[in-house]
Motif scaffolding. Sequence first.
Motif, PDB file in Angstrom:
ATOM      1  N   VAL A 239       0.839  -1.201   0.000  1.00 28.61           N
ATOM      2  CA  VAL A 239       0.000   0.000   0.000  1.00 28.61           C
ATOM      3  C   VAL A 239       0.874   1.250   0.000  1.00 28.61           C
ATOM      4  CG1 VAL A 239      -1.628   1.355   1.383  1.00 28.61           C
ATOM      5  CG2 VAL A 239      -1.998  -1.086   1.069  1.00 28.61           C
ATOM      6  N   GLY A 240       1.921   1.246   0.835  1.00 28.91           N
ATOM      7  CA  GLY A 240       2.799   2.408   0.895  1.00 28.91           C
ATOM      8  C   GLY A 240       3.529   2.651  -0.414  1.00 28.91           C
ATOM      9  N   VAL A 241       4.095   1.596  -0.978  1.00 23.20           N
ATOM     10  CA  VAL A 241       4.805   1.738  -2.256  1.00 23.20           C
ATOM     11  C   VAL A 241       3.823   2.119  -3.362  1.00 23.20           C
ATOM     12  CG1 VAL A 241       6.149   0.499  -3.998  1.00 23.20           C
ATOM     13  CG2 VAL A 241       6.651   0.167  -1.571  1.00 23.20           C
ATOM     14  N   GLY A 242       2.621   1.539  -3.331  1.00 25.13           N
ATOM     15  CA  GLY A 242       1.610   1.863  -4.336  1.00 25.13           C
ATOM     16  C   GLY A 242       1.148   3.308  -4.276  1.00 25.13           C
ATOM     17  N   ALA A 243       1.304   3.925  -3.093  1.00 26.20           N
ATOM     18  CA  ALA A 243       0.938   5.339  -2.949  1.00 26.20           C
ATOM     19  C   ALA A 243       2.050   6.258  -3.436  1.00 26.20           C
ATOM     20  CB  ALA A 243       0.609   5.646  -1.488  1.00 26.20           C
ATOM     21  N   GLY A 244       3.147   5.676  -3.933  1.00 26.40           N
ATOM     22  CA  GLY A 244       4.246   6.479  -4.456  1.00 26.40           C
ATOM     23  C   GLY A 244       5.335   6.783  -3.451  1.00 26.40           C
ATOM     24  N   ASP A 249      11.228   4.814   3.017  1.00 25.78           N
ATOM     25  CA  ASP A 249      10.268   5.600   3.803  1.00 25.78           C
ATOM     26  C   ASP A 249       9.182   4.705   4.376  1.00 25.78           C
ATOM     27  OD1 ASP A 249      11.559   8.011   3.402  1.00 25.78           O
ATOM     28  OD2 ASP A 249      10.346   8.563   1.645  1.00 25.78           O
ATOM     29  N   VAL A 250       8.718   3.757   3.561  1.00 22.10           N
ATOM     30  CA  VAL A 250       7.711   2.806   4.049  1.00 22.10           C
ATOM     31  C   VAL A 250       8.301   1.953   5.167  1.00 22.10           C
ATOM     32  CG1 VAL A 250       6.244   0.848   3.424  1.00 22.10           C
ATOM     33  CG2 VAL A 250       6.504   2.762   1.835  1.00 22.10           C
ATOM     34  N   ALA A 251       9.526   1.478   4.967  1.00 22.13           N
ATOM     35  CA  ALA A 251      10.192   0.683   6.003  1.00 22.13           C
ATOM     36  C   ALA A 251      10.357   1.492   7.286  1.00 22.13           C
ATOM     37  CB  ALA A 251      11.544   0.195   5.501  1.00 22.13           C
ATOM     38  N   ASP A 252      10.688   2.768   7.156  1.00 21.47           N
ATOM     39  CA  ASP A 252      10.836   3.626   8.341  1.00 21.47           C
ATOM     40  C   ASP A 252       9.506   3.753   9.088  1.00 21.47           C
ATOM     41  OD1 ASP A 252      13.475   4.005   7.663  1.00 21.47           O
ATOM     42  OD2 ASP A 252      13.181   6.016   6.818  1.00 21.47           O
ATOM     43  N   ALA A 293      -8.652   3.276   7.442  1.00 21.99           N
ATOM     44  CA  ALA A 293      -9.307   4.187   6.505  1.00 21.99           C
ATOM     45  C   ALA A 293      -8.358   5.303   6.066  1.00 21.99           C
ATOM     46  CB  ALA A 293     -10.570   4.774   7.135  1.00 21.99           C
ATOM     47  N   LEU A 294      -7.380   5.643   6.901  1.00 23.40           N
ATOM     48  CA  LEU A 294      -6.406   6.674   6.536  1.00 23.40           C
ATOM     49  C   LEU A 294      -5.544   6.249   5.345  1.00 23.40           C
ATOM     50  CD1 LEU A 294      -5.097   7.803  10.055  1.00 23.40           C
ATOM     51  CD2 LEU A 294      -6.721   9.010   8.584  1.00 23.40           C
ATOM     52  N   LEU A 295      -5.495   4.953   5.068  1.00 28.59           N
ATOM     53  CA  LEU A 295      -4.643   4.445   3.992  1.00 28.59           C
ATOM     54  C   LEU A 295      -5.362   4.364   2.653  1.00 28.59           C
ATOM     55  CD1 LEU A 295      -2.832   1.529   5.895  1.00 28.59           C
ATOM     56  CD2 LEU A 295      -2.255   3.967   5.806  1.00 28.59           C
ATOM     57  N   LEU A 296      -6.651   4.681   2.619  1.00 29.73           N
ATOM     58  CA  LEU A 296      -7.398   4.634   1.367  1.00 29.73           C
ATOM     59  C   LEU A 296      -6.891   5.701   0.394  1.00 29.73           C
ATOM     60  CD1 LEU A 296     -10.982   4.117   2.828  1.00 29.73           C
ATOM     61  CD2 LEU A 296      -9.724   2.463   1.415  1.00 29.73           C
ATOM     62  N   GLY A 297      -6.995   5.426  -0.886  1.00 27.94           N
ATOM     63  CA  GLY A 297      -6.507   6.364  -1.884  1.00 27.94           C
ATOM     64  C   GLY A 297      -4.990   6.308  -1.987  1.00 27.94           C
ATOM     65  N   LYS A 298      -4.365   7.457  -2.072  1.00 32.64           N
ATOM     66  CA  LYS A 298      -2.900   7.555  -2.113  1.00 32.64           C
ATOM     67  C   LYS A 298      -2.449   8.434  -0.955  1.00 32.64           C
ATOM     68  CE  LYS A 298      -2.108   6.685  -7.016  1.00 32.64           C
ATOM     69  NZ  LYS A 298      -1.369   5.439  -6.751  1.00 32.64           N
ATOM     70  N   PRO A 299      -2.318   7.848   0.241  1.00 32.43           N
ATOM     71  CA  PRO A 299      -1.989   8.644   1.415  1.00 32.43           C
ATOM     72  C   PRO A 299      -0.591   9.251   1.321  1.00 32.43           C
ATOM     73  CG  PRO A 299      -1.775   6.304   1.902  1.00 32.43           C
ATOM     74  CD  PRO A 299      -2.413   6.410   0.546  1.00 32.43           C
ATOM     75  N   LEU A 301       2.978  10.504   3.155  1.00 29.95           N
ATOM     76  CA  LEU A 301       3.819   9.795   4.115  1.00 29.95           C
ATOM     77  C   LEU A 301       3.315  10.002   5.533  1.00 29.95           C
ATOM     78  CD1 LEU A 301       6.306   8.095   4.762  1.00 29.95           C
ATOM     79  CD2 LEU A 301       7.668  10.214   4.755  1.00 29.95           C
ATOM     80  N   THR A 302       2.837  11.214   5.835  1.00 29.10           N
ATOM     81  CA  THR A 302       2.318  11.489   7.185  1.00 29.10           C
ATOM     82  C   THR A 302       1.090  10.653   7.486  1.00 29.10           C
ATOM     83  OG1 THR A 302       3.168  13.763   7.124  1.00 29.10           O
ATOM     84  CG2 THR A 302       1.412  13.278   8.710  1.00 29.10           C
ATOM     85  N   LEU A 303       0.131  10.622   6.537  1.00 26.27           N
ATOM     86  CA  LEU A 303      -1.080   9.830   6.762  1.00 26.27           C
ATOM     87  C   LEU A 303      -0.752   8.342   6.823  1.00 26.27           C
ATOM     88  CD1 LEU A 303      -3.923  11.438   4.607  1.00 26.27           C
ATOM     89  CD2 LEU A 303      -3.721  11.369   7.099  1.00 26.27           C
ATOM     90  N   PHE A 304       0.148   7.886   5.970  1.00 20.43           N
ATOM     91  CA  PHE A 304       0.535   6.476   5.991  1.00 20.43           C
ATOM     92  C   PHE A 304       1.131   6.113   7.345  1.00 20.43           C
ATOM     93  CE2 PHE A 304       3.625   3.048   5.332  1.00 20.43           C
ATOM     94  CZ  PHE A 304       2.819   2.073   4.759  1.00 20.43           C
TER      95      PHE A 304
END
Length: 396
Positions: A239-244, A249-252, A293-299, A301-304
């Motif tokens: 999900v994180g990588v898919g959001a760009g 950053d996702v690992a962090d 729900a915060l992860l819906l769409g393209k969150p 980095l803060t929302l993720f």
Amino acid sequence: MIRARNSASAGADPGTTDVNGWKAVTSAIVLGTIGVLSFIIQPGIVQGFVTELGMSESAAVDLAGVEMLGVALATIALAIFGGRVDWRHVVAAGLLAAVVGNLGSAFAGGSTFVFSRFVAGLGEGAIISISFTFIGVTRRTERNVALYLVLLLTYGAFTLWQLPAILDAIGFPGLFGAFAIASGLALITIGQVPRAFVAEAMDNPEARQLSRGLLGVALAGVLAYNLAQGIAWAVLFLVGVGAGLAEQDVADSLFLSQIVAIAGALASVFLASHLNRNAAIAFGILVGAASMALLLGKPSLTLFTLGVCGFNFLWNFVLPFILGRICDFDTSGRMMSLAIAMQMTGLGGGPLIAGRLIDGTGYGAVLALCIALFIASFALLQLPIRHHRSLLASAP
């Protein structure tokens, strides 16, 4: 958290193990961590299957589900037959299966690789089941559960954080080879494992016997909750990588979520006597759904980061309350093992379900199902909770 006290000296001969000695407690905690070496870093492993092995996202999630299916089957089998087997034999078999499965994963490919992950899962499930019950028979259960969670979550946090670098350096052969070595070394703990236990009468003033139908509803609620967890945990990195977002950053963010998870686990232990369990369950499940729900769409980095931290904190905070309340629905002491079996079934089935919904267009359907399962689990658990509350209120 676990208020049904068991005796390692009652009935079946547990050998000479002092389950409350520091060697035994350390062995139980180490075994519990060995059992989740792969699962606790599953989001990073799924992403690694995509980037390192060239799998499609759905195939990567399916492969994680195959391993968790092995975990679930082993846990269910031990929930049914665990009282008839020697724990030391089970742990030895589980560790050896984990060694074989991880070695096969390190050196094989194709269908053999998939089968090896299933074999590793069977071993992990046996280890998880016995280690969890082992900790449950110790005198200072709450403290030992806290230590157990701190060790496994600390391992998970740092390994997940550094997993992209680890895979760059040694690849999956090195990672699974390390898992095999760790599982083999854990064989030294077997002498500290009790051979069996016999449940004593539950010292639980809140225990009331609910009907089989309501017990089934309660277990369905546990299953729905853990299906949601299994779906979410398998796809978070994707999900994180898919959001760009960048992989590191996702690992962090996932590293931070694991640190926060330690706080959630400790909070559940130290606040258990000060919080209303039913309110804690409602808060943990519903706010957990809001975090997803915060992860819906393209969150961003803060929302993720907020979403995964809320999810992981509340998962480790609320699960002990759910399991504790499940124990209140039955006076025989059997519900804990059945609930753990449902937990592992959900965590195993979640990735397999998620894999069916990944179509390359995003993760909206996956996250929506996850949120729906959270809400369904809340609704299902309310039925036995309310009946149990009425039984407590009517007691003399």
